[in-house]
Scaffold this motif. Structure first.
Motif, PDB file in Angstrom:
ATOM      1  N   ASN A  13       4.159  -1.429  -2.989  1.00  0.00           N
ATOM      2  CA  ASN A  13       3.835  -1.996  -1.695  1.00  0.00           C
ATOM      3  C   ASN A  13       2.557  -2.826  -1.796  1.00  0.00           C
ATOM      4  O   ASN A  13       1.540  -2.332  -2.285  1.00  0.00           O
ATOM      5  CB  ASN A  13       3.634  -0.827  -0.714  1.00  0.00           C
ATOM      6  CG  ASN A  13       3.703  -1.219   0.716  1.00  0.00           C
ATOM      7  OD1 ASN A  13       3.192  -2.259   1.117  1.00  0.00           O
ATOM      8  ND2 ASN A  13       4.299  -0.359   1.523  1.00  0.00           N
ATOM      9  N   ASP A  14       2.614  -4.060  -1.314  1.00  0.00           N
ATOM     10  CA  ASP A  14       1.397  -4.883  -1.351  1.00  0.00           C
ATOM     11  C   ASP A  14       0.485  -4.644  -0.150  1.00  0.00           C
ATOM     12  O   ASP A  14      -0.672  -5.021  -0.163  1.00  0.00           O
ATOM     13  CB  ASP A  14       1.732  -6.366  -1.497  1.00  0.00           C
ATOM     14  CG  ASP A  14       2.499  -6.955  -0.319  1.00  0.00           C
ATOM     15  OD1 ASP A  14       2.667  -6.293   0.733  1.00  0.00           O
ATOM     16  OD2 ASP A  14       2.947  -8.110  -0.470  1.00  0.00           O
ATOM     17  N   PHE A  15       1.003  -4.035   0.907  1.00  0.00           N
ATOM     18  CA  PHE A  15       0.237  -3.761   2.129  1.00  0.00           C
ATOM     19  C   PHE A  15      -0.341  -5.048   2.725  1.00  0.00           C
ATOM     20  O   PHE A  15      -1.350  -5.011   3.431  1.00  0.00           O
ATOM     21  CB  PHE A  15      -0.879  -2.736   1.886  1.00  0.00           C
ATOM     22  CG  PHE A  15      -0.378  -1.374   1.484  1.00  0.00           C
ATOM     23  CD1 PHE A  15       0.009  -0.445   2.434  1.00  0.00           C
ATOM     24  CD2 PHE A  15      -0.295  -1.019   0.147  1.00  0.00           C
ATOM     25  CE1 PHE A  15       0.470   0.810   2.065  1.00  0.00           C
ATOM     26  CE2 PHE A  15       0.162   0.232  -0.241  1.00  0.00           C
ATOM     27  CZ  PHE A  15       0.551   1.148   0.722  1.00  0.00           C
ATOM     28  N   GLU A  16       0.293  -6.163   2.457  1.00  0.00           N
ATOM     29  CA  GLU A  16      -0.172  -7.468   2.944  1.00  0.00           C
ATOM     30  C   GLU A  16       0.665  -7.901   4.152  1.00  0.00           C
ATOM     31  O   GLU A  16       1.451  -8.842   4.077  1.00  0.00           O
ATOM     32  CB  GLU A  16      -0.069  -8.518   1.821  1.00  0.00           C
ATOM     33  CG  GLU A  16      -0.932  -8.242   0.618  1.00  0.00           C
ATOM     34  CD  GLU A  16      -2.411  -8.504   0.852  1.00  0.00           C
ATOM     35  OE1 GLU A  16      -2.753  -9.208   1.823  1.00  0.00           O
ATOM     36  OE2 GLU A  16      -3.224  -8.002   0.058  1.00  0.00           O
TER      37      GLU A  16
ATOM     38  N   PHE B 170      -3.079   1.483  -5.159  1.00  0.00           N
ATOM     39  CA  PHE B 170      -2.054   2.464  -4.801  1.00  0.00           C
ATOM     40  C   PHE B 170      -0.899   2.387  -5.789  1.00  0.00           C
ATOM     41  O   PHE B 170      -0.485   3.389  -6.372  1.00  0.00           O
ATOM     42  CB  PHE B 170      -1.579   2.194  -3.361  1.00  0.00           C
ATOM     43  CG  PHE B 170      -0.549   3.153  -2.857  1.00  0.00           C
ATOM     44  CD1 PHE B 170      -0.918   4.398  -2.369  1.00  0.00           C
ATOM     45  CD2 PHE B 170       0.795   2.810  -2.838  1.00  0.00           C
ATOM     46  CE1 PHE B 170       0.039   5.280  -1.882  1.00  0.00           C
ATOM     47  CE2 PHE B 170       1.752   3.685  -2.363  1.00  0.00           C
ATOM     48  CZ  PHE B 170       1.369   4.923  -1.881  1.00  0.00           C
ATOM     49  N   VAL B 171      -0.381   1.176  -6.000  1.00  0.00           N
ATOM     50  CA  VAL B 171       0.780   0.971  -6.868  1.00  0.00           C
ATOM     51  C   VAL B 171       0.459   1.353  -8.308  1.00  0.00           C
ATOM     52  O   VAL B 171       1.299   1.966  -8.996  1.00  0.00           O
ATOM     53  CB  VAL B 171       1.281  -0.488  -6.786  1.00  0.00           C
ATOM     54  CG1 VAL B 171       2.402  -0.740  -7.783  1.00  0.00           C
ATOM     55  CG2 VAL B 171       1.745  -0.824  -5.368  1.00  0.00           C
ATOM     56  N   ASP B 172      -0.726   1.026  -8.772  1.00  0.00           N
ATOM     57  CA  ASP B 172      -1.098   1.339 -10.157  1.00  0.00           C
ATOM     58  C   ASP B 172      -0.936   2.823 -10.484  1.00  0.00           C
ATOM     59  O   ASP B 172      -0.642   3.192 -11.622  1.00  0.00           O
ATOM     60  CB  ASP B 172      -2.541   0.909 -10.454  1.00  0.00           C
ATOM     61  CG  ASP B 172      -2.671  -0.578 -10.724  1.00  0.00           C
ATOM     62  OD1 ASP B 172      -1.633  -1.259 -10.933  1.00  0.00           O
ATOM     63  OD2 ASP B 172      -3.821  -1.068 -10.726  1.00  0.00           O
ATOM     64  N   LYS B 173      -1.124   3.681  -9.493  1.00  0.00           N
ATOM     65  CA  LYS B 173      -0.995   5.125  -9.719  1.00  0.00           C
ATOM     66  C   LYS B 173       0.459   5.590  -9.719  1.00  0.00           C
ATOM     67  O   LYS B 173       0.750   6.704 -10.150  1.00  0.00           O
ATOM     68  CB  LYS B 173      -1.778   5.896  -8.652  1.00  0.00           C
ATOM     69  CG  LYS B 173      -3.271   5.746  -8.791  1.00  0.00           C
ATOM     70  CD  LYS B 173      -3.994   6.648  -7.816  1.00  0.00           C
ATOM     71  CE  LYS B 173      -5.473   6.640  -8.115  1.00  0.00           C
ATOM     72  NZ  LYS B 173      -6.148   7.840  -7.639  1.00  0.00           N
TER      73      LYS B 173
END
Length: 190
Positions: A13-16, A79-82
């Motif tokens: 999710n980019d949350f953008e 967030f995504v990296d984890k």
């Protein structure tokens, strides 16, 4: 015996988007619990299925979505990296809120002989709730750890958890209280 699958919903999710900053903040508060749940599920042999919105990009694919969300300029990168998928994980792109609506999820779950679903991700008051409703209608047994979902607003998240628990018969215990066991070489949750 009930074969289990873990659905990670909209975690790539980019949350953008409007109010994405609110959802990002609340999602960062639960990311470590999702990471732990995913790790324990994988160790128990539970298949992990990433179910992600296509964000209206009908020519997109999952790998492009991962590449986009791990770009340094994207809000959701930490967030995504984890939660980056492994090669043996499954993925399904969805056009709307529910993981079941106009997707191949039913076919994949039938192939895996899944009877129990564990849902984690965002947003609790929309995509998780809609997916839980559709899973309930398909007679899946449901776990949605209360510490593994987030919404833009805490009150909305609490209301979604209450609805899922009371109406959809969802087990909402925290993720650490979910014990993965093996019966007949199949992962299960008691």
């Amino acid at each position: 015996m009930s074969k289990v699958a873990l659905l990670l919903i909209d975690v790539i999710n980019d949350f953008e988007y409007p109010e994405g900053d609110l959802l990002f903040k609340n999602s960062m508060e639960i990311v470590d619990q999702i990471v732990d749940l995913r790790k324990r599920a994988k160790e128990a042999g539970v298949p992990v299925i990433y179910v992600n919105d296509n964000y209206g990009k009908w020519q997109s694919d999952f790998l492009k979505l991962v590449a986009h969300t791990t770009n340094e300029k994207v809000r959701g990168k930490p967030f995504v990296d984890k939660l980056l998928p492994d090669e043996d994980d499954y993925f399904v792109l969805k056009p709307k809120h529910s993981a079941f609506y106009s997707t191949v999820l039913d076919t994949l779950l039938a192939y895996l002989k899944v009877e129990t679903l564990i849902l984690a991700g965002v947003a609790g008051n929309s995509c998780i709730l809609f997916t839980a409703n559709d899973a309930y209608m398909r007679d899946f047994h449901l776990y949605i750890p209360s510490d593994c979902i987030a919404s833009n607003y805490a009150e909305d998240n609490r209301n979604a958890i209450k609805i899922m628990k009371t109406i959809l018969d969802v087990d909402t215990r925290p993720q650490r209280e979910i014990e993965f066991v093996c019966r007949n070489n199949e992962p299960d949750v008691p």
